[in-house]
Design a protein around this motif. Structure first.
Motif, PDB file in Angstrom:
ATOM      1  N   THR A  11     119.940  47.486  58.470  1.00  0.00           N
ATOM      2  CA  THR A  11     119.127  48.698  58.557  1.00  0.00           C
ATOM      3  C   THR A  11     118.666  48.817  60.002  1.00  0.00           C
ATOM      4  OG1 THR A  11     118.382  48.468  56.278  1.00  0.00           O
ATOM      5  CG2 THR A  11     117.087  49.907  57.708  1.00  0.00           C
ATOM      6  N   VAL A  12     119.017  49.925  60.633  1.00  0.00           N
ATOM      7  CA  VAL A  12     118.704  50.199  62.031  1.00  0.00           C
ATOM      8  C   VAL A  12     117.604  51.254  62.042  1.00  0.00           C
ATOM      9  CG1 VAL A  12     119.635  51.149  64.178  1.00  0.00           C
ATOM     10  CG2 VAL A  12     121.059  49.654  62.749  1.00  0.00           C
ATOM     11  N   VAL A  13     116.474  50.942  62.710  1.00  0.00           N
ATOM     12  CA  VAL A  13     115.340  51.871  62.747  1.00  0.00           C
ATOM     13  C   VAL A  13     114.952  52.133  64.196  1.00  0.00           C
ATOM     14  CG1 VAL A  13     112.977  52.332  61.992  1.00  0.00           C
ATOM     15  CG2 VAL A  13     114.500  50.957  60.555  1.00  0.00           C
ATOM     16  N   GLY A  14     115.174  53.375  64.653  1.00  0.00           N
ATOM     17  CA  GLY A  14     114.761  53.781  65.988  1.00  0.00           C
ATOM     18  C   GLY A  14     113.292  54.153  65.998  1.00  0.00           C
ATOM     19  N   LYS A  15     112.601  53.786  67.093  1.00  0.00           N
ATOM     20  CA  LYS A  15     111.167  54.063  67.215  1.00  0.00           C
ATOM     21  C   LYS A  15     110.869  54.662  68.583  1.00  0.00           C
ATOM     22  CE  LYS A  15     109.771  50.432  64.060  1.00  0.00           C
ATOM     23  NZ  LYS A  15     108.623  50.833  63.285  1.00  0.00           N
ATOM     24  N   ALA A  16     109.656  55.161  68.758  1.00  0.00           N
ATOM     25  CA  ALA A  16     109.229  55.727  70.036  1.00  0.00           C
ATOM     26  C   ALA A  16     107.737  55.494  70.211  1.00  0.00           C
ATOM     27  CB  ALA A  16     109.531  57.226  70.086  1.00  0.00           C
ATOM     28  N   ASP A  17     107.277  55.608  71.465  1.00  0.00           N
ATOM     29  CA  ASP A  17     105.832  55.522  71.692  1.00  0.00           C
ATOM     30  C   ASP A  17     105.217  56.917  71.605  1.00  0.00           C
ATOM     31  OD1 ASP A  17     106.356  56.738  74.149  1.00  0.00           O
ATOM     32  OD2 ASP A  17     105.965  54.945  75.334  1.00  0.00           O
ATOM     33  N   LEU A  61     104.131  52.675  64.917  1.00  0.00           N
ATOM     34  CA  LEU A  61     104.035  51.969  66.195  1.00  0.00           C
ATOM     35  C   LEU A  61     104.006  50.463  65.989  1.00  0.00           C
ATOM     36  CD1 LEU A  61     101.328  54.187  67.946  1.00  0.00           C
ATOM     37  CD2 LEU A  61     103.817  54.274  68.240  1.00  0.00           C
ATOM     38  N   VAL A  62     104.713  49.752  66.852  1.00  0.00           N
ATOM     39  CA  VAL A  62     104.660  48.295  66.856  1.00  0.00           C
ATOM     40  C   VAL A  62     103.310  47.851  67.415  1.00  0.00           C
ATOM     41  CG1 VAL A  62     105.723  46.202  67.798  1.00  0.00           C
ATOM     42  CG2 VAL A  62     107.164  48.139  67.110  1.00  0.00           C
ATOM     43  N   VAL A  63     102.893  48.511  68.505  1.00  0.00           N
ATOM     44  CA  VAL A  63     101.608  48.237  69.150  1.00  0.00           C
ATOM     45  C   VAL A  63     100.794  49.528  69.127  1.00  0.00           C
ATOM     46  CG1 VAL A  63     100.472  47.542  71.289  1.00  0.00           C
ATOM     47  CG2 VAL A  63     102.663  46.519  70.660  1.00  0.00           C
ATOM     48  N   PRO A  64      99.708  49.591  68.378  1.00  0.00           N
ATOM     49  CA  PRO A  64      98.878  50.805  68.370  1.00  0.00           C
ATOM     50  C   PRO A  64      98.323  51.081  69.776  1.00  0.00           C
ATOM     51  CG  PRO A  64      98.291  49.363  66.547  1.00  0.00           C
ATOM     52  CD  PRO A  64      99.210  48.579  67.442  1.00  0.00           C
ATOM     53  N   THR A  65      98.372  52.338  70.184  1.00  0.00           N
ATOM     54  CA  THR A  65      97.868  52.733  71.505  1.00  0.00           C
ATOM     55  C   THR A  65      97.082  54.032  71.379  1.00  0.00           C
ATOM     56  OG1 THR A  65      99.819  54.061  72.013  1.00  0.00           O
ATOM     57  CG2 THR A  65      99.884  51.747  72.681  1.00  0.00           C
ATOM     58  N   GLY A  66      96.427  54.386  72.456  1.00  0.00           N
ATOM     59  CA  GLY A  66      95.761  55.680  72.521  1.00  0.00           C
ATOM     60  C   GLY A  66      96.778  56.785  72.721  1.00  0.00           C
ATOM     61  N   ALA A  67      96.312  58.008  72.626  1.00  0.00           N
ATOM     62  CA  ALA A  67      97.185  59.174  72.775  1.00  0.00           C
ATOM     63  C   ALA A  67      97.831  59.197  74.158  1.00  0.00           C
ATOM     64  CB  ALA A  67      96.379  60.450  72.556  1.00  0.00           C
ATOM     65  N   GLU A  71     103.955  52.568  76.030  1.00  0.00           N
ATOM     66  CA  GLU A  71     103.979  51.167  75.590  1.00  0.00           C
ATOM     67  C   GLU A  71     105.433  50.782  75.328  1.00  0.00           C
ATOM     68  OE1 GLU A  71     103.749  47.653  74.964  1.00  0.00           O
ATOM     69  OE2 GLU A  71     101.716  48.460  75.184  1.00  0.00           O
ATOM     70  N   LEU A  72     105.968  49.932  76.194  1.00  0.00           N
ATOM     71  CA  LEU A  72     107.374  49.552  76.089  1.00  0.00           C
ATOM     72  C   LEU A  72     107.720  48.908  74.751  1.00  0.00           C
ATOM     73  CD1 LEU A  72     108.073  48.168  79.674  1.00  0.00           C
ATOM     74  CD2 LEU A  72     108.637  50.409  78.726  1.00  0.00           C
ATOM     75  N   LEU A  73     106.787  48.193  74.161  1.00  0.00           N
ATOM     76  CA  LEU A  73     107.067  47.529  72.882  1.00  0.00           C
ATOM     77  C   LEU A  73     107.236  48.516  71.730  1.00  0.00           C
ATOM     78  CD1 LEU A  73     104.675  44.464  73.173  1.00  0.00           C
ATOM     79  CD2 LEU A  73     107.156  44.519  73.497  1.00  0.00           C
ATOM     80  N   ASN A  74     106.835  49.774  71.931  1.00  0.00           N
ATOM     81  CA  ASN A  74     107.043  50.805  70.916  1.00  0.00           C
ATOM     82  C   ASN A  74     108.360  51.552  71.118  1.00  0.00           C
ATOM     83  OD1 ASN A  74     104.677  50.310  69.493  1.00  0.00           O
ATOM     84  ND2 ASN A  74     103.489  51.590  70.872  1.00  0.00           N
ATOM     85  N   ARG A  75     109.012  51.316  72.233  1.00  0.00           N
ATOM     86  CA  ARG A  75     110.292  51.962  72.539  1.00  0.00           C
ATOM     87  C   ARG A  75     111.420  51.031  72.151  1.00  0.00           C
ATOM     88  NH1 ARG A  75     108.763  54.155  78.622  1.00  0.00           N
ATOM     89  NH2 ARG A  75     107.068  55.537  77.950  1.00  0.00           N
ATOM     90  N   VAL A  76     111.628  50.882  70.862  1.00  0.00           N
ATOM     91  CA  VAL A  76     112.547  49.870  70.353  1.00  0.00           C
ATOM     92  C   VAL A  76     113.437  50.409  69.252  1.00  0.00           C
ATOM     93  CG1 VAL A  76     110.976  47.957  70.885  1.00  0.00           C
ATOM     94  CG2 VAL A  76     110.897  49.030  68.636  1.00  0.00           C
ATOM     95  N   VAL A  77     114.426  49.587  68.938  1.00  0.00           N
ATOM     96  CA  VAL A  77     115.227  49.764  67.725  1.00  0.00           C
ATOM     97  C   VAL A  77     115.165  48.435  66.979  1.00  0.00           C
ATOM     98  CG1 VAL A  77     117.514  50.197  66.773  1.00  0.00           C
ATOM     99  CG2 VAL A  77     116.739  51.464  68.796  1.00  0.00           C
TER     100      VAL A  77
END
Length: 82
Positions: A11-17, A61-67, A71-77
């Motif tokens: 299962t491949v899941v793309g994410k974004a910040d 989000l992998v790492v919760p951030t402000g608006a 956050e590079l850790l949220n730019r993942v697959v």
């Protein structure tokens, strides 16, 4: 690993910040996931029927951030094998 176990499915899941609009990040996470899907299928010869593709935009989000905070850790697959 997948070639040794034909029952495994990836299962491949793309994410974004949260930089940019939610709509942009939705499409960005889709493109990220699609790139990994295509690498698995066309480069590593994993049958497409054994790869599921999803994307979450900025919703999981992998790492919760402000608006609007990069956050590079949220730019993942993420790839999960089952």
């Amino acid at each position: 690993m997948m070639e040794r176990n034909p029952a495994l499915v990836a299962t491949v899941v793309g994410k974004a910040d949260v930089v940019g609009t939610a709509e942009y990040n939705e499409k960005l996470s889709q493109r990220r996931g699609q790139a990994v899907f295509e690498a698995l299928v066309y480069t590593y010869k994993v049958p497409a029927s054994r790869v599921e593709l999803r994307w979450t935009g900025e919703r999981e989000l992998v790492v919760p951030t402000g608006a609007n905070r990069a956050e590079l850790l949220n730019r993942v697959v993420n790839i999960t094998l089952r």
